[in-house]
Design a protein around this motif. Structure first.
Motif, short mmCIF file in Angstrom:
data_model
loop_
_atom_site.label_atom_id
_atom_site.label_comp_id
_atom_site.label_asym_id
_atom_site.label_seq_id
_atom_site.Cartn_x
_atom_site.Cartn_y
_atom_site.Cartn_z
N ALA A 5 0.65 -1.19 0.05
CA ALA A 5 -0.08 0.03 -0.07
C ALA A 5 0.94 1.33 -0.08
CB ALA A 5 -0.89 0.04 1.21
N GLU A 6 1.88 1.26 0.71
CA GLU A 6 2.95 2.26 0.95
C GLU A 6 3.40 2.63 -0.48
OE1 GLU A 6 7.06 3.21 2.69
OE2 GLU A 6 5.64 2.19 4.07
N ALA A 7 3.86 1.37 -1.23
CA ALA A 7 4.35 1.72 -2.51
C ALA A 7 3.37 2.17 -3.59
CB ALA A 7 5.31 0.56 -3.01
N ALA A 8 2.20 1.69 -3.27
CA ALA A 8 1.15 2.22 -4.33
C ALA A 8 0.55 3.64 -3.91
CB ALA A 8 0.11 1.23 -4.33
N ARG A 9 1.19 3.85 -2.92
CA ARG A 9 0.65 5.49 -2.42
C ARG A 9 -0.71 5.43 -2.01
NH1 ARG A 9 3.66 9.02 -6.46
NH2 ARG A 9 4.84 7.03 -7.08
N CYS A 10 -1.25 4.63 -1.42
CA CYS A 10 -2.70 4.49 -0.78
C CYS A 10 -2.73 3.93 0.47
CB CYS A 10 -3.48 3.80 -2.01
SG CYS A 10 -3.23 1.98 -1.82
N THR A 11 -4.14 3.56 0.99
CA THR A 11 -4.16 3.53 2.41
C THR A 11 -4.22 1.78 2.25
OG1 THR A 11 -6.63 3.28 2.32
CG2 THR A 11 -5.62 5.58 3.08
N VAL A 12 -4.12 1.20 3.39
CA VAL A 12 -3.94 -0.27 3.43
C VAL A 12 -5.61 -0.81 3.12
CG1 VAL A 12 -3.76 -2.35 4.91
CG2 VAL A 12 -2.06 -0.48 4.85
N GLU A 13 -6.49 -0.01 3.55
CA GLU A 13 -8.00 -0.30 3.32
C GLU A 13 -8.30 -0.39 1.83
OE1 GLU A 13 -7.03 1.83 5.44
OE2 GLU A 13 -7.30 0.59 7.35
N ARG A 16 -6.41 -3.23 0.14
CA ARG A 16 -7.21 -4.47 0.36
C ARG A 16 -8.49 -4.67 -0.59
NH1 ARG A 16 -7.02 -4.27 6.63
NH2 ARG A 16 -5.09 -5.33 6.95
N ASN A 17 -9.42 -3.68 -0.70
CA ASN A 17 -10.32 -3.41 -1.47
C ASN A 17 -10.03 -3.55 -2.90
OD1 ASN A 17 -13.14 -2.92 -1.89
ND2 ASN A 17 -12.56 -0.84 -2.90
N ALA A 18 -9.07 -2.92 -3.61
CA ALA A 18 -8.55 -2.95 -4.90
C ALA A 18 -8.28 -4.65 -5.06
CB ALA A 18 -7.49 -2.02 -5.35
N TYR A 19 -7.50 -5.38 -4.26
CA TYR A 19 -6.96 -6.48 -4.47
C TYR A 19 -8.31 -7.44 -4.43
CZ TYR A 19 -4.72 -11.03 -3.14
OH TYR A 19 -4.29 -12.21 -3.17
N HIS A 20 -9.35 -7.26 -3.44
CA HIS A 20 -10.40 -7.94 -3.47
C HIS A 20 -11.36 -7.98 -4.69
CE1 HIS A 20 -9.43 -9.77 0.13
NE2 HIS A 20 -9.57 -8.60 0.84
N VAL A 21 -11.40 -6.78 -5.25
CA VAL A 21 -12.27 -6.60 -6.50
C VAL A 21 -11.45 -7.08 -7.77
CG1 VAL A 21 -12.86 -4.82 -7.95
CG2 VAL A 21 -13.46 -4.45 -5.61
N LEU A 22 -10.20 -6.98 -7.84
CA LEU A 22 -9.44 -7.62 -8.88
C LEU A 22 -9.66 -9.13 -8.99
CD1 LEU A 22 -7.35 -6.91 -11.31
CD2 LEU A 22 -5.61 -7.42 -9.48
#
Length: 124
Positions: A5-13, A16-22
């Motif tokens: 999440a840090e590397a993607a410059r977004c929150t952990v939440e 996680r949401n993007a990962y589950h949707v993908l």
């Protein structure tokens, strides 16, 4: 997750949401994390010798075979395996350091450590 999440410059939440949707959209099975996967990273973070790392992986695998790690937070269980392995050979590793690395409480580490010692007995 936090590192990604840090590397993607977004929150952990958000990560996680993007990962589950993908995974859902692509119908990809998401394999559960296993405690043994965390041990090399944690061992490096506390500068544990290779022997401790190897022993911690063995404990994690033995515990998994017996179902001890089922339903447990894998990072906390991995940290407890590392603690048990380090203690067995007299290497100083603190519960507080491991808890911070694994993002769990020291109490979680202690509870899992005690379960490992009780259930694995002489193996631990």
């Amino acid at each position: 997750e936090a590192e990604l999440a840090e590397a993607a410059r977004c929150t952990v939440e958000a990560f996680r949401n993007a990962y589950h949707v993908l995974n859902r959209e692509l119908n990809l099975p998401a394999a559960p994390q296993r405690p043994r996967q965390y041990i090399p990273q944690f061992a490096s973070a506390v500068e544990a010798p290779d022997g401790v790392r190897v022993r911690a992986v063995e404990l994690a695998e033995s515990a998994a075979e017996r179902g001890l790690s089922n339903g447990q937070r894998p990072s906390g269980f991995a940290a407890a395996c590392l603690l048990v392995a380090a203690n067995r050979v007299g290497v100083q590793v603190t519960q507080t350091d491991l808890a911070a690395i694994a993002d769990v409480s020291p109490m979680t580490i202690r509870k899992q450590r005690d379960r490992i010692r009780t259930e694995l007995g002489a193996e631990a």
